[in-house]
Design a protein around this motif. Structure first.
Motif, PDB file in Angstrom:
ATOM      1  N   LEU A 151       0.913  -1.091   0.076  1.00  0.00           N
ATOM      2  CA  LEU A 151       0.226  -0.221  -0.211  1.00  0.00           C
ATOM      3  C   LEU A 151       1.018   1.119   0.130  1.00  0.00           C
ATOM      4  O   LEU A 151       0.597   1.868  -0.943  1.00  0.00           O
ATOM      5  N   TYR A 152       1.618   1.074   0.869  1.00  0.00           N
ATOM      6  CA  TYR A 152       2.904   2.369   0.731  1.00  0.00           C
ATOM      7  C   TYR A 152       3.211   2.538  -0.807  1.00  0.00           C
ATOM      8  O   TYR A 152       3.250   3.854  -0.608  1.00  0.00           O
ATOM      9  N   GLY A 153       4.136   1.881  -1.119  1.00  0.00           N
ATOM     10  CA  GLY A 153       4.556   1.735  -2.529  1.00  0.00           C
ATOM     11  C   GLY A 153       3.259   2.464  -3.720  1.00  0.00           C
ATOM     12  O   GLY A 153       4.071   3.443  -4.508  1.00  0.00           O
ATOM     13  N   ALA A 154       2.225   2.298  -2.785  1.00  0.00           N
ATOM     14  CA  ALA A 154       1.491   2.153  -4.186  1.00  0.00           C
ATOM     15  C   ALA A 154       0.898   4.143  -3.847  1.00  0.00           C
ATOM     16  O   ALA A 154       0.836   4.930  -4.683  1.00  0.00           O
ATOM     17  N   LEU A 155       1.869   5.089  -3.076  1.00  0.00           N
ATOM     18  CA  LEU A 155       0.911   6.061  -2.375  1.00  0.00           C
ATOM     19  C   LEU A 155       2.156   6.982  -2.743  1.00  0.00           C
ATOM     20  O   LEU A 155       2.124   8.112  -3.378  1.00  0.00           O
ATOM     21  N   LEU A 156       3.575   6.668  -3.386  1.00  0.00           N
ATOM     22  CA  LEU A 156       4.924   6.957  -4.028  1.00  0.00           C
ATOM     23  C   LEU A 156       5.107   6.879  -5.108  1.00  0.00           C
ATOM     24  O   LEU A 156       4.888   5.933  -5.842  1.00  0.00           O
ATOM     25  N   SER A 157       5.812   7.794  -5.703  1.00  0.00           N
ATOM     26  CA  SER A 157       5.919   7.961  -6.896  1.00  0.00           C
ATOM     27  C   SER A 157       7.280   9.099  -7.054  1.00  0.00           C
ATOM     28  O   SER A 157       7.484  10.186  -7.759  1.00  0.00           O
ATOM     29  N   PRO A 158       8.316   7.770  -6.647  1.00  0.00           N
ATOM     30  CA  PRO A 158       9.073   8.221  -6.653  1.00  0.00           C
ATOM     31  C   PRO A 158      10.082   8.037  -8.249  1.00  0.00           C
ATOM     32  O   PRO A 158      10.056   7.721  -9.034  1.00  0.00           O
ATOM     33  N   THR A 159      11.295   9.392  -8.362  1.00  0.00           N
ATOM     34  CA  THR A 159      11.770   9.376  -9.409  1.00  0.00           C
ATOM     35  C   THR A 159      13.535   9.252  -9.143  1.00  0.00           C
ATOM     36  O   THR A 159      13.377  10.793  -8.478  1.00  0.00           O
ATOM     37  N   PHE A 160      14.222   8.747  -9.681  1.00  0.00           N
ATOM     38  CA  PHE A 160      16.023   8.809  -9.241  1.00  0.00           C
ATOM     39  C   PHE A 160      16.570   9.246 -10.434  1.00  0.00           C
ATOM     40  O   PHE A 160      16.287   8.787 -11.174  1.00  0.00           O
ATOM     41  N   GLN A 161      18.127   9.339 -10.082  1.00  0.00           N
ATOM     42  CA  GLN A 161      18.498  10.317 -10.597  1.00  0.00           C
ATOM     43  C   GLN A 161      19.006   8.385 -11.728  1.00  0.00           C
ATOM     44  O   GLN A 161      19.750   8.219 -12.703  1.00  0.00           O
ATOM     45  N   ASP A 162      19.707   7.664 -10.363  1.00  0.00           N
ATOM     46  CA  ASP A 162      19.911   5.573 -10.809  1.00  0.00           C
ATOM     47  C   ASP A 162      18.900   5.317 -11.067  1.00  0.00           C
ATOM     48  O   ASP A 162      18.691   4.836 -10.332  1.00  0.00           O
ATOM     49  N   TYR A 163      17.357   5.541 -11.803  1.00  0.00           N
ATOM     50  CA  TYR A 163      16.767   4.382 -12.273  1.00  0.00           C
ATOM     51  C   TYR A 163      16.972   3.601 -13.133  1.00  0.00           C
ATOM     52  O   TYR A 163      17.888   3.457 -13.598  1.00  0.00           O
ATOM     53  N   HIS A 164      16.160   2.709 -12.529  1.00  0.00           N
ATOM     54  CA  HIS A 164      16.602   1.585 -13.034  1.00  0.00           C
ATOM     55  C   HIS A 164      14.770   1.519 -14.751  1.00  0.00           C
ATOM     56  O   HIS A 164      14.386   0.823 -13.561  1.00  0.00           O
ATOM     57  N   LEU A 165      15.596   0.995 -15.961  1.00  0.00           N
ATOM     58  CA  LEU A 165      14.601   0.198 -16.381  1.00  0.00           C
ATOM     59  C   LEU A 165      14.755  -1.052 -16.494  1.00  0.00           C
ATOM     60  O   LEU A 165      15.753  -1.132 -17.022  1.00  0.00           O
ATOM     61  N   PHE A 166      13.667  -1.819 -16.964  1.00  0.00           N
ATOM     62  CA  PHE A 166      13.921  -3.928 -16.781  1.00  0.00           C
ATOM     63  C   PHE A 166      13.898  -3.772 -18.632  1.00  0.00           C
ATOM     64  O   PHE A 166      12.930  -3.211 -19.439  1.00  0.00           O
ATOM     65  N   PRO A 167      14.376  -5.282 -18.734  1.00  0.00           N
ATOM     66  CA  PRO A 167      14.377  -5.482 -20.260  1.00  0.00           C
ATOM     67  C   PRO A 167      13.135  -5.788 -21.018  1.00  0.00           C
ATOM     68  O   PRO A 167      12.636  -7.452 -21.353  1.00  0.00           O
ATOM     69  N   PHE A 168      12.291  -4.947 -20.080  1.00  0.00           N
ATOM     70  CA  PHE A 168      10.373  -5.655 -21.149  1.00  0.00           C
ATOM     71  C   PHE A 168      10.049  -4.877 -21.716  1.00  0.00           C
ATOM     72  O   PHE A 168      11.303  -4.015 -22.669  1.00  0.00           O
ATOM     73  N   GLN A 169       8.987  -4.657 -22.357  1.00  0.00           N
ATOM     74  CA  GLN A 169       8.753  -3.909 -23.682  1.00  0.00           C
ATOM     75  C   GLN A 169       8.108  -2.571 -22.575  1.00  0.00           C
ATOM     76  O   GLN A 169       8.301  -2.097 -21.319  1.00  0.00           O
ATOM     77  N   MET A 170       8.815  -1.046 -23.669  1.00  0.00           N
ATOM     78  CA  MET A 170       8.584   0.185 -23.298  1.00  0.00           C
ATOM     79  C   MET A 170       7.617   0.256 -22.360  1.00  0.00           C
ATOM     80  O   MET A 170       7.167   0.767 -21.470  1.00  0.00           O
ATOM     81  N   ILE A 171       6.132  -0.230 -23.171  1.00  0.00           N
ATOM     82  CA  ILE A 171       4.990  -0.087 -22.070  1.00  0.00           C
ATOM     83  C   ILE A 171       4.847  -0.219 -20.978  1.00  0.00           C
ATOM     84  O   ILE A 171       4.151  -0.092 -20.169  1.00  0.00           O
ATOM     85  N   GLU A 172       5.295  -1.647 -20.546  1.00  0.00           N
ATOM     86  CA  GLU A 172       5.370  -2.303 -19.860  1.00  0.00           C
ATOM     87  C   GLU A 172       6.040  -1.981 -18.493  1.00  0.00           C
ATOM     88  O   GLU A 172       6.084  -2.043 -17.287  1.00  0.00           O
ATOM     89  N   SER A 191       5.808  -1.873  -7.850  1.00  0.00           N
ATOM     90  CA  SER A 191       4.786  -3.631  -7.869  1.00  0.00           C
ATOM     91  C   SER A 191       5.525  -3.535  -8.797  1.00  0.00           C
ATOM     92  O   SER A 191       4.759  -3.913  -9.625  1.00  0.00           O
ATOM     93  N   LEU A 192       6.637  -3.528  -9.809  1.00  0.00           N
ATOM     94  CA  LEU A 192       6.817  -4.284 -10.842  1.00  0.00           C
ATOM     95  C   LEU A 192       6.836  -6.232 -10.575  1.00  0.00           C
ATOM     96  O   LEU A 192       7.745  -6.741 -11.615  1.00  0.00           O
ATOM     97  N   TYR A 193       7.291  -5.991  -9.876  1.00  0.00           N
ATOM     98  CA  TYR A 193       6.632  -8.071  -9.262  1.00  0.00           C
ATOM     99  C   TYR A 193       6.538  -8.274 -10.347  1.00  0.00           C
ATOM    100  O   TYR A 193       6.590  -9.865 -10.396  1.00  0.00           O
ATOM    101  N   GLY A 194       4.400  -7.679 -10.348  1.00  0.00           N
ATOM    102  CA  GLY A 194       3.705  -9.145 -10.496  1.00  0.00           C
ATOM    103  C   GLY A 194       3.984  -9.209 -12.357  1.00  0.00           C
ATOM    104  O   GLY A 194       4.526 -10.210 -13.136  1.00  0.00           O
ATOM    105  N   LEU A 195       5.182  -8.048 -12.758  1.00  0.00           N
ATOM    106  CA  LEU A 195       5.133  -8.219 -14.172  1.00  0.00           C
ATOM    107  C   LEU A 195       6.472  -9.176 -14.459  1.00  0.00           C
ATOM    108  O   LEU A 195       6.579  -9.996 -15.119  1.00  0.00           O
ATOM    109  N   PHE A 196       7.738  -8.923 -14.141  1.00  0.00           N
ATOM    110  CA  PHE A 196       8.621 -10.298 -13.879  1.00  0.00           C
ATOM    111  C   PHE A 196       7.661 -11.324 -13.507  1.00  0.00           C
ATOM    112  O   PHE A 196       7.703 -12.157 -14.124  1.00  0.00           O
ATOM    113  N   LYS A 197       6.796 -11.312 -12.892  1.00  0.00           N
ATOM    114  CA  LYS A 197       6.287 -12.800 -12.070  1.00  0.00           C
ATOM    115  C   LYS A 197       5.837 -13.890 -13.964  1.00  0.00           C
ATOM    116  O   LYS A 197       5.751 -14.638 -14.351  1.00  0.00           O
TER     117      LYS A 197
END
Lengths: 623, 599
Positions: free
Chosen positions: A446-467, B223-229
């Motif tokens: 729930l706490y995570g859903a409350l926050l929208s953080p952006t950092f300088q050292d962001y990480h993007l993952f090897p999924f589709q852009m929209i994902e 909450s990227l966990y679900g996507l990973f999963k």
């Protein structure tokens, strides 16, 4: 053996039929040699005695058929077991990586946990031949029992003799086990370091500096030293273990010699038929082999058990909190029925489990409605390895709907404060409250859903852009999520760029999972991260220097977006470009781990303190 | 074959004793399988002696067993010991190969990192030495046993020939069909593995992404966990499908194999029974041939498996060989080339008509770019994201090679300069520099040895001294906690200061390239840097890349890069007066400050 059993139980939970197949395979492996021990004896006796052709043919046919059946059964079972083991191996890794997400960040960055993690990999690796080892153990047990019966029927003395001759092997095996344990203990950390150096060498982000500053010798000296250490440990281990293994091998041979002396004399004295001689010899040899295999596989399993200890230890590491419900579900990885469920998108606004306290429920409900009153009280924090308190009795407030800027010199504690607000770390002292509730009491998801953080050292993952933006797999994305993500991309001016890619928004980020994946440039990546934050739509917006890598035009553009993004929201942003702080409702200046000035831009300029000095320093360059 | 020879060469280079071990092991393992086939046969023979020769039979039995004891124990102990010891040596060779590969990837031209094939080749070479059972490791291990098995097999063959040519032919036919079927099964397993590998690798990537602490923040916050999963589930599904498609076909071949063995058993025993009944062989020989065939089939299967494994591993290992040969070529090319004359003044840099685009792309990042940086000049390089600034820095650092045009230092094409002369003349702070998990001292000096005085000077000038002071062990504090639990991490600003100190430590360089050295610095630290810039860079030509356009004021000239060429060039005030692109960008940034002061 308790670690091994724990792990096998885990495997059985998601690999139905693993256990009975192992048992059946053991039985087949154990029984198969009997055919070749009993039947030839009959044959020889028949040859030297009755010489009945039909009986002889029958015996030969039985022998051939017995071998055929054993082989077919064994292959059938083993094939399945092998595939299951491959899956089990991957599943264990999955369980570990899920666990990794639940370990507090401060712990998972420590060498202790990293080393443990390395040993966990050893352990998982040892699962590769778990099926073979268990089969060997079960097989030799079955074989041993039946062979003992045969030998006993021929000569009880011989059976006792063989058992006695195998006792010294036990001692050797114990020695070997100690050596193994010692070796694992000593080499894990070194081997991880060596692997790390090897991976550094192909992480080409390092190579520019290593080249221009002649860092090669530094790297290679370190790696070389480390390697020599590994070689030394290896040398000791293998020399000693080779010695003991040799002794065990010799003991088997002694046993054969003794058995032959015993049987040979009896044969010469005509107390045995030639057939019985060959059978008893075969049986004794098999008995010795089975005993050895039994001890050997038991030893291997004990070694596995030892290798698996770190795995169990790792899985028992303290967790930050029950992170999310679906990861508990993930603990029983995709087996059969819940495969369908796991793909389903999580509910957009998570609702409470019944156990939540009333005040926590109320606090979160209000927060989702947009009312966020933050208070940081007397917060102190130092990093696990640091001796300096990065935050030192820091107190501040952020009022609902307010746009607050956090300013300070390098190392003043700004980013640390943000990390604590995001609950990546936990403070040593003090408390952070949201709407009057200690944030540690709010379930993390729930706490995570409350926050929208952006950092300088962001990480993007090897999924589709929209994902990456929507945080949901494309197939499972609701229209609404999709629209939000596309809107976010559009807002950050990424539409044209994304359209230019081969698969548009469905193009993968990086080539890890798709060969035609694309790695965005720094600016594009930063905008992607901001788009993700926008799509996430948490009511509290945090931005830690999201524009540092951007040119003035993009910066200005993003800055406008940030303003829009945080419109009607509570927000906190950090920037060294003080031109942006002007737009904040309130500015907090942090120095030495606590707030030393606060107020509006005009107030702080009038105060002529640190903020004013910093602002003037920067502004003077533009006048 | 070539790969195997190459590996043997490497073994000889790193550990000669292994060759001797192979020879010794082969001899022993060739003898070993015969012992317990031969001895029982002899004992049965003894029992066939008439009863009055009992004492002689007893003596013979004693002698026989004594000899067997000596030979078999020697074999057993030596084989086990050698196997263990050899395995350790195999690992040692493997570690050295990994080290060689490390050196290779660290020394190869940086522009290779743009070459996907090259990177794949390195990745493959890594795979070939990565684990002890496949590639180099597997090959070395199998080499130990294959010769002995081969010799023993030949021994058994000669035994069969002595009995019957037809029996020999039959056994050969069995072996050949075994070989054929085993190869089919092997092919299936290989194709299964080829199918599984990419899926397992993807899973591996996803798992390590999840375990990597540096991406944790993003996974947790969004909450990227679900996507990973969802991805993980899909790859599991693929794995299951691949396994299912193979398992049935595999089993039909295995059934065929069992059938062949069935025929073998039936025919063999039929044959032996016939020979015995005809009086050609006695009970001892019946036993001997019976167990010989069993032993031989096992040996032959082992031999075939070994040969298959060797071929597989050799193919695998040839990926490593392909790289390593080139590594030697690079190593020899170190100090050859021209040397820049050392003067107290900075380098004269001439960029002539330089064009550059990334391999496999159409877009020119730099197009016909011309720029001269005068001796000792402080030049600023500005422009929007993607205008080619960082690429130009990489070209000047000789990390990339211009597609067209040339770059001259003091009139000499930099391509012709020797590596050592080139490096000693240049210091660069890269935008995406990294810290190493070593001590602060080592991170600045980038060498195991440091010059104390220069170290502290560099740290002072880069305002890093105050950072080092807060660390428990000062400059000897380890950075990052990857290899040291007491390691310390640095913030973005602190890192930039460290990188600047790294560049300054190098001291004697005559050209300084700074790519966004202030992006993460706070305003006071930034101003400090600007103030000391001139004295810090005295005697150096410097190029300062920055998005903060104010930084251009203390530079002699500003080059404004747009679409791959120098769009505007001149001093800050000249460019402001010109009212062009630079002015536009500058005003955009200055506006907020002007208003801020006005308030």
């Amino acid at each position: 053996m308790k670690h091994l059993l724990t792990v096998i139980r885990m495997i059985c939970r998601f690999q139905r039929g693993y256990a009975w197949r192992l048992a059946a395979a053991s039985l087949v492996t154990g029984a198969a040699p009997l055919v070749n021990i009993i039947l030839p004896r009959r044959m020889i006796d028949e040859l030297l005695g009755g010489r009945d052709i039909r009986r002889l043919i029958l015996l030969a046919a039985l022998l051939a058929l017995g071998n055929l059946a054993a082989m077919l059964l064994d292959r059938m079972l083993t094939n399945r077991l092998t595939t299951m083991t491959t899956l089990a191996y991957a599943h264990m890794q999955q369980i570990v990586s899920e666990k990794a997400l639940r370990i507090p960040l401060a712990d998972s960055e420590s060498k202790r946990v990293l080393d443990l993690g390395e040993r966990v990999h050893f352990g998982i690796y040892s699962l590769h031949n778990l099926d073979a080892t268990v089969k060997k153990l079960g097989g030799s047990a079955v074989s041993l029992l039946s062979v003992i019966a045969i030998v006993l029927s021929g000569s009880p003395v011989l059976a006792l003799l063989i058992l006695a001759l195998n006792l010294p092997s036990l001692y050797c095996l114990k020695k070997l086990k100690h050596l193994d344990a010692d070796n694992v203990e000593r080499s894990a950390s070194e081997e991880r370091a060596f692997k790390y150096y090897a991976s550094l060498s192909i992480d080409y982000r390092y190579s520019k500096d290593l080249k221009l500053y002649d860092g090669l010798s530094l790297m290679m000296t370190r790696a070389e030293k480390n390697m020599q250490q590994i070689l030394r440990v290896n040398h000791q281990y293998f020399t000693k273990s080779g010695f003991w293994l040799g002794i065990i091998g010799s003991l088997v041979e002694i046993q054969s010699v003794v058995v032959f002396a015993f049987l040979g004399i009896r044969l010469l004295l005509s107390r045995l038929t030639v057939g019985a001689f060959t059978m008893l010899y075969g049986a004794s040899r098999q008995m010795g082999r089975a005993l050895n295999n039994l001890m050997d596989s038991a030893n291997e399993l004990m070694t596995s058990d030892m290798y698996l200890k770190p795995l169990v230890e790792y899985l028992n590491l303290p967790e930050q909190q029950d992170i999310r419900q679906d990861s508990a579900e993930g603990r029983t990885p995709p087996g059969t029925d819940h495969e369908r469920r796991s793909g389903a998108p999580a509910p957009a606004v998570p609702f409470f489990a019944a156990e939540g306290d009333d005040d926590v429920q109320k606090c979160v409900r209000e927060a989702f409605k947009g009312h966020l009153e933050w208070e940081v009280k007397d917060l102190s924090f130092r990093y696990p390895s640091g001796h300096v308190f990065v935050l030192d009795h820091c107190s501040l407030r952020i009022h609902s709907g307010e746009r607050v800027a956090l300013v300070g010199t390098n190392g003043a504690g700004k980013s640390t404060l943000v990390k604590l607000l995001c609950r990546y770390y936990e403070q040593q002292e003090g408390v952070i409250t949201l709407n009057g509730v200690d944030i540690r009491r709010i379930p993390l998801e729930l706490y995570g859903a409350l926050l929208s953080p952006t950092f300088q050292d962001y990480h993007l993952f090897p999924f589709q852009m929209i994902e990456n933006v929507a945080a949901v797999k494309a197939e499972n994305m609701s229209e609404d999520k999709r629209d939000k993500a596309i809107h976010a991309l559009d807002k950050l001016g990424l539409t044209a760029w994304v359209r230019s890619l081969k698969h548009g928004v469905h193009t993968h980020h990086s080539e890890t999972l798709a060969e035609d994946g694309v790695l965005p440039s720094g600016g594009e990546g930063q905008k992607m991260a901001l788009a993700r934050s926008l799509a996430h739509a948490g009511p509290f917006v945090i931005m830690d220097e999201p524009t540092a890598a951007l040119d003035p035009r993009s910066e200005e553009e993003i800055f406008r977006q940030m303003l829009a993004l945080s419109e009607q929201k509570t927000s906190l942003f950090i920037s060294h470009r003080l031109s942006s702080t002007r737009y904040a409702d309130r500015i907090l200046v942090i120095e030495n781990g606590h707030v030393i000035e606060e107020g509006s831009h005009a107030e702080l300029i009038a105060l002529s303190g640190l903020y004013a000095a910093m602002y003037r320093a920067q502004a003077s360059q533009y006048t | 074959m070539r790969a195997t020879l190459f590996l043997l060469k490497k073994i000889r280079q790193y550990d000669k004793s292994m060759i001797a071990m192979i020879v010794f092991f082969s001899l022993l393992s060739a003898v070993y399988p015969f012992i317990w086939v031969y001895v029982p046969m002899r004992i049965i023979r003894l029992s066939e002696l008439p009863a009055e020769n009992f004492s002689e039979a007893g003596t013979q039995l004693t002698l026989l067993l004594a000899a067997a004891a000596v030979v078999s124990m020697t074999c057993a102990w030596s084989l086990a010991f050698l196997r263990g010891n050899y395995r350790m040596r195999m690992n040692n060779v493997r570690y050295r190969l990994i080290r060689d590969l490390m050196r290779y990837s660290l020394t190869m031209p940086y522009e290779n990192t743009l070459n996907k094939e090259k990177l794949d080749a390195i990745q493959k070479a890594r795979e070939a030495v990565k684990n002890p059972w496949n590639g180099a490791g597997g090959l070395i291990l199998t080499l130990l046993q294959v010769f002995g098995t081969g010799i023993a097999a030949v021994g058994f063959i000669s035994v069969f020939i002595s009995l019957s040519f037809w029996l020999m032919l039959f056994v050969a036919a069995v072996i050949l069909s075994n070989l054929f079927i085993n190869r089919k099964v092997g092919d299936l397993e290989q194709s299964e593995w080829d199918g599984l590998m990419p899926e397992l690798r993807k899973l591996d990537h996803l798992f390590s992404e999840q375990q990597d602490p540096s991406g944790r923040k993003d996974i947790l916050s969004y909450s990227l966990y679900g996507l990973f999963k969802a991805y993980i589930d899909r790859y599991f599904q693929n794995i299951r499908l691949i396994q299912q498609s193979v398992i049935r076909r595999k089993f039909s071949w295995q059934t065929a194999l069992a059938a062949v063995d069935f025929v073998k058993d039936a025919v063999l025993y039929g044959w032996l029974i016939r020979l015995f009944l005809a009086g050609t062989i006695d009970a001892a020989l019946f036993f001997f041939y019976g167990s010989s065939v069993v032993a031989f089939v096992a040996l032959a299967q082992q031999l075939m498996a070994d040969i298959t494994k060797i071929r597989q591993d050799a193919r695998h290992f040839s990926d490593f060989m392909a790289l390593d040969t080139e590594a030697d070529a690079i190593a020899s090319d170190g100090t050859s080339g021209l040397i820049l004359p050392r003067t107290e003044k900075g380098v004269l840099v001439e960029i002539k008509n330089v064009s550059f685009r990334y391999p496999g792309t159409e877009r020119w990042v730099l197009r016909h770019l011309n720029l001269t940086i005068r001796r000792g000049e402080k030049m600023a390089l500005v422009g929007e994201n993607g205008s080619g600034k960082t690429t130009l820095i990489l070209l000047l650092s000789r990390l990339y090679r211009p597609v067209e045009g040339e770059i001259l230092f003091d009139g000499i094409n930099i391509r012709e300069l020797s590596e050592s002369s080139f490096r000693s003349n240049l210091s660069v702070v890269f935008q995406d520099a990294m810290i190493l998990p070593f001590s602060i001292r080592e991170n600045i000096a980038m060498s195991p040895d440091t010059d104390e005085k220069r170290l502290y000077e560099a740290m002072d000038n880069a305002s890093f001294s105050s950072v080092a002071e807060t660390c428990t062990q000062g400059v000897d504090t380890t950075l990052l906690r990857i290899l040291d639990d007491n390691g310390v991490d640095l913030s973005g600003g602190e890192r930039q200061k460290l990188f600047l100190a790294r560049a300054l430590y190098k001291g004697k360089s005559r050209l300084l390239l700074l790519d966004e050295p202030t992006a993460a610095l706070d305003p006071l630290a930034e101003q400090e840097l600007y103030r000391h810039y001139h004295e810090m860079t005295s005697g150096q030509t410097s190029l300062f890349v920055s998005h903060r356009l104010a930084s251009t004021q203390f530079c002699d000239r500003v080059a404004f890069l747009s679409e791959g060429r120098v769009a505007e060039l001149g001093s800050h005030s000249e460019l402001i007066a010109r009212d062009g692109l630079y002015r536009g960008l500058y005003d955009l940034q200055a506006k907020n400050y002007r208003e801020g002061i006005a308030e």
